[in-house]
Design an enzyme around this catalytic site. Structure first.
Site, mmCIF file in Angstrom:
data_model
loop_
_atom_site.group_PDB
_atom_site.id
_atom_site.type_symbol
_atom_site.label_atom_id
_atom_site.label_comp_id
_atom_site.label_asym_id
_atom_site.label_seq_id
_atom_site.Cartn_x
_atom_site.Cartn_y
_atom_site.Cartn_z
ATOM 1 N N GLU A 266 -21.988 25.002 -81.045
ATOM 2 C CA GLU A 266 -20.827 24.302 -81.608
ATOM 3 C C GLU A 266 -19.551 25.125 -81.439
ATOM 4 O O GLU A 266 -18.494 24.573 -81.146
ATOM 5 C CB GLU A 266 -21.048 23.986 -83.095
ATOM 6 C CG GLU A 266 -22.215 23.037 -83.384
ATOM 7 C CD GLU A 266 -21.967 21.593 -82.953
ATOM 8 O OE1 GLU A 266 -20.856 21.271 -82.499
ATOM 9 O OE2 GLU A 266 -22.916 20.794 -83.071
ATOM 10 N N ARG B 260 -16.569 23.486 -79.121
ATOM 11 C CA ARG B 260 -15.338 23.075 -79.810
ATOM 12 C C ARG B 260 -14.236 24.125 -79.692
ATOM 13 O O ARG B 260 -13.109 23.804 -79.319
ATOM 14 C CB ARG B 260 -15.631 22.780 -81.282
ATOM 15 C CG ARG B 260 -16.678 21.684 -81.425
ATOM 16 C CD ARG B 260 -16.799 21.181 -82.843
ATOM 17 N NE ARG B 260 -18.104 20.564 -83.053
ATOM 18 C CZ ARG B 260 -18.354 19.595 -83.917
ATOM 19 N NH1 ARG B 260 -17.383 19.121 -84.669
ATOM 20 N NH2 ARG B 260 -19.573 19.099 -84.048
ATOM 21 N N ASP C 229 -29.695 16.408 -74.267
ATOM 22 C CA ASP C 229 -28.593 15.723 -73.586
ATOM 23 C C ASP C 229 -27.650 16.537 -72.696
ATOM 24 O O ASP C 229 -27.639 16.400 -71.476
ATOM 25 C CB ASP C 229 -27.780 14.887 -74.592
ATOM 26 C CG ASP C 229 -27.371 15.654 -75.856
ATOM 27 O OD1 ASP C 229 -27.594 16.866 -75.908
ATOM 28 O OD2 ASP C 229 -26.829 15.030 -76.784
ATOM 29 N N GLU D 13 -20.018 8.816 -77.764
ATOM 30 C CA GLU D 13 -20.768 8.716 -76.497
ATOM 31 C C GLU D 13 -20.671 7.358 -75.795
ATOM 32 O O GLU D 13 -20.606 7.285 -74.561
ATOM 33 C CB GLU D 13 -22.245 9.079 -76.715
ATOM 34 C CG GLU D 13 -22.487 10.555 -77.020
ATOM 35 C CD GLU D 13 -22.144 10.970 -78.446
ATOM 36 O OE1 GLU D 13 -21.959 10.063 -79.286
ATOM 37 O OE2 GLU D 13 -22.046 12.177 -78.719
ATOM 38 N N THR E 228 -18.573 18.941 -73.011
ATOM 39 C CA THR E 228 -19.293 17.928 -73.790
ATOM 40 C C THR E 228 -18.549 17.552 -75.071
ATOM 41 O O THR E 228 -18.942 16.632 -75.773
ATOM 42 C CB THR E 228 -20.739 18.398 -74.080
ATOM 43 O OG1 THR E 228 -21.498 17.275 -74.516
ATOM 44 C CG2 THR E 228 -20.776 19.493 -75.142
HETATM 45 C C1 DMJ Z 1 -20.032 16.267 -80.016
HETATM 46 O O1 DMJ Z 1 -19.891 17.435 -80.735
HETATM 47 C C2 DMJ Z 1 -20.415 16.548 -78.597
HETATM 48 O O2 DMJ Z 1 -20.235 15.414 -77.846
HETATM 49 C C3 DMJ Z 1 -21.835 16.967 -78.456
HETATM 50 O O3 DMJ Z 1 -22.207 17.142 -77.121
HETATM 51 C C4 DMJ Z 1 -22.730 15.925 -79.050
HETATM 52 N N1 DMJ Z 1 -22.330 15.511 -80.319
HETATM 53 C C5 DMJ Z 1 -20.989 15.390 -80.746
HETATM 54 C C6 DMJ Z 1 -20.482 13.990 -80.839
HETATM 55 O O4 DMJ Z 1 -21.374 13.047 -81.154
#
Ligand code: DMJ
Length: 678
Positions: free
Chosen positions: A296, A300, A430, A564, A650
């Site tokens: 995370e 982020r 994922d 998503e 992501t």
């Molecule tokens: C986000 O923090 C990112 O997209 C992560 O890869 C998956 N989950 C959340 C959003 O749903």
């Protein structure tokens, strides 16, 4: 022997027999040893150690990794590295740490098990200690290889980052929609600013801030996650506020007061769907810098700061991101180099596996979602260590045996073996797949290894996981040791976009096939939205027991402002220009406005099938970073963050394609007179 019975001497001077004397002496010596030993366990034992150990004989300390457990570091050397004073500063606290992780809107306090130390056993003592690869500040300022020039970088972009005209769409209806999304961003931001400034997220119902414990001592997740969205939307006043906060208040060495960590939640996105976990309160004593999710923090904070730097050229972002990147390096000091999920951002650099992850394993989607950011950390610092760390992960995964060519979600960072055969393109798996294809694209299509791994994985996924429902919907099931679970998580809906962007470079003749598959999956995910009362999609939907893209379990019915599905609409729009994707995006805007907008921001909802909604009181930072950004891009022209120049991490933070040849050419000719494209 001294106590041998001598003639004329009684059995004992004290009237004791020999055997009694022996027992007495044994008892006495035991007592002395015990007392002496106990001194070392007293809180002030360090002082005693100072008395008993000579000056030159510094006590050995262990530093935070299992490889390093065998390494004896002299105190002074450790001081230099940590900047801490006194021996106390480096004595590790003996507390069991139990950070909480939230799956969606629910808080689950999980016990963090499998500490690095716990896993160390004499059997592994022969393993060589890891080289200490922390990048010193000096190294960061004096890159080994190249010196990064933002001016040169801009010249290597094929298109201006913000497009010819900030991506303004010519069609007035689309422009109106885009303006609406911008207004949503401003509303979300203004409320965050009013009620939660500096905290990680906004609680829009109670109008206060949320800290959580996914980011250790870091704060302002919503600010860092919003920087690039504000910038591309032209919300410049807000962007400047955010930048100023990063400059003055983003503290990478911050302290978490214990009282703030009670009853707090996080917004983790990779956690399993079971919630019946033991709730354990934190022990009162805490390491000041707390534990953070490596994943995370990377997606982020590292992603957010990198994008902000590349887009704006503001040095402060580069400075902060390199400092933060350095703090993440100790997580890789495991026997295999596969990082654990939880890292202490403080001086110790200790790392742990999530308590809920079987047998101290690391999670595929976590250690497999570092590549893009770490390559850019090397790019900016000139220090190859970041790239080396992620390349090591790549190499290990590449050479491992894979069941049916699939990558299971759990891997031991100690043995390097798969721990469980659970495979998913949704949560836990994922973004590992996403980062393979994006590594290839970000390398200017030179990273052949990533390309090969991605297309082989896709082939295995298609053979084993892709299914068609009785009603004709294509979905990607999960796999548990060979048995299919006919479920798709909201998280898995990013795969429409991923398969779409990978269509061009697959095996010959497969382009249309991949585009069709991407469109079918995106259609299924849209169905999961349109089959609910709110027109928002559930956390997970199923295709068994008569269900078709609907949640069958109460616990799967929530929606936490996730991006998503909209992400896939955005990519599919760019790839096909089929107007339905913009229409679907607009449906989502209307649903968000109707059900998630509250007086003081946007909130997730607990049941997408209930016509009267119940809010979860959380405005996730990824709503600002991803959901609103992807909507804005969907209603913009394609040259705003062109896919030729940018890949999105992501968390939707744009990172530039690395055009090595261009960068090198320019760096040898800094004044080559080329016009800046931006
Ligand atoms: C986000 O923090 C990112 O997209 C992560 O890869 C998956 N989950 C959340 C959003 O749903």
């Amino acid at each position: 022997m001294v106590l041998r019975k001598l003639p004329g001497v009684s059995a004992s001077g004290m009237g004791l027999r020999l055997s009694q004397k022996f027992v007495f002496l044994l008892f006495l010596s035991g007592l002395v040893t015990l007392c002496f030993g106990a001194l070392f366990f007293l809180p002030d034992s360090v002082r005693l150690k100072r008395i008993f150990l000579s000056k030159n004989e510094s006590p050995a300390v262990t530093v935070g990794s299992d490889n390093e457990l065998s390494k004896k570091v002299p105190v002074d050397q450790e001081h230099q590295r940590t900047g801490l004073k006194g021996v106390e500063a480096i004595v590790k606290p003996k507390v069991s740490r139990k950070p909480s992780v939230t799956h969606g809107a629910r808080t689950v306090e999980r016990s963090v098990g499998s500490r690095a130390q716990d896993e160390w056993s004499p059997a592994r003592a022969h393993e060589p200690p890891a080289r200490d690869e922390r990048v010193t500040s000096a190294a960061l300022n004096a890159p080994h290889g190249t010196t990064f020039s933002h001016e040169t970088f801009k010249k290597c972009l094929l298109k201006p980052a913000l497009g010819k005209d900030q991506g303004n769409p010519s069609d007035p209806e689309t422009l109106k929609r885009r303006e609406k999304v911008k207004e949503m961003m401003k509303f979300a931001w203004d409320n965050y600013k009013s009620y939660a400034w500096g905290k990680n997220e906004l609680r829009p119902l109670t109008k206060n801030g949320h800290i959580g414990n996914m980011f250790g001592g870091l704060r302002g997740a919503s600010i860092v996650d919003s920087l690039d969205t504000l910038y591309i939307m032209g919300l410049m006043e807000e962007y400047e506020e955010a930048k100023e906060w990063v400059q003055n208040s983003l503290d990478l060495n911050s302290h978490i007061p214990t009282e703030l960590t009670d009853n707090i939640t996080g917004a983790g996105s990779r956690t399993p769907t079971t919630t019946n976990r033991t709730v354990t309160r934190r022990p009162p004593a805490r390491d000041p810098n707390g534990e953070a999710s490596l994943f995370e923090v990377n997606i982020r904070y590292v992603g957010g700061l990198l994008s902000a730097f590349y887009l704006t050229g503001a040095e402060i972002f580069k400075q902060k991101v390199l400092e933060l990147g350095e703090k993440l390096l100790p997580a890789f000091n495991t026997p295999t180099g596969i990082p654990r999920g939880v890292i202490n951002l403080g001086s110790s650099g200790t790392s742990w596996s999530w308590g809920w992850a079987s047998a101290g394993s690391s999670i595929l989607a976590e250690f497999g979602t570092l590549h893009l950011e770490f390559v850019h950390l090397s790019q900016l610092s000139g220090n190859p260590v970041f790239t080396e760390k992620v390349m090591n992960i790549r190499k290990l995964l590449n050479k491992m045996e894979k069941p049916h060519g699939l990558y299971p979600n759990f891997l031991s960072p100690v043995s390097g073996n798969w721990v469980q055969h659970h495979v998913s393109i949704g949560g836990l798996g994922d973004s590992f797949y996403e980062y393979l294809i994006k590594s290839f694209l970000m390398s200017d299509k030179t990273d052949e290894e990533a390309k090969k791994m991605y297309y082989s994985a896709m082939e295995a996924i298609e053979t084993n996981l892709v299914q068609k429902s009785p009603g004709g919907l294509t979905y990607v099931a999960e796999w548990r040791g060979g048995i299919l679970d006919h479920k798709m998580g909201h998280l898995a809906c990013f795969s429409g976009g991923m398969i779409g962007i990978g269509a061009d470079d697959g095996p010959v003749g497969q382009k249309q096939h991949y585009l069709d598959l991407a469109a079918e999956i995106t259609h299924t995910c849209h169905e999961s939205y349109s089959r609910s009362a709110t027109k928002l999609g559930p956390e997970a939907f199923r295709f068994d027991g008569g269900a078709e893209a609907t949640a069958t379990r109460l616990s799967d019915r929530y929606y936490i402002l996730r991006p998503e599905v909209i992400e896939s609409y955005m990519y599919m729009w760019r790839l096909t220009h089929d107007p339905k994707y913009r229409e679907w995006g607009w449906e989502a805007v209307e649903a968000l406005e109707k059900h998630c907008r509250v007086d003081a921001g946007f909130s997730g909802i607990r049941d997408v099938y209930a016509s009267t909604v119940s809010h979860d009181n959380m405005q996730q930072s990824f709503f600002l970073s991803e959901t609103l950004k992807y909507l804005y891009l969907l209603f913009s022209d394609d040259d705003l963050l062109s896919l030729e120049d940018w890949v999105f991490n992501t968390e939707a933070h744009p990172l530039p394609v690395v055009r090595k040849t261009c960068l090198q050419e320019h760096s040898t000719r800094p004044d080559d007179g080329q016009t800046t494209l931006e």
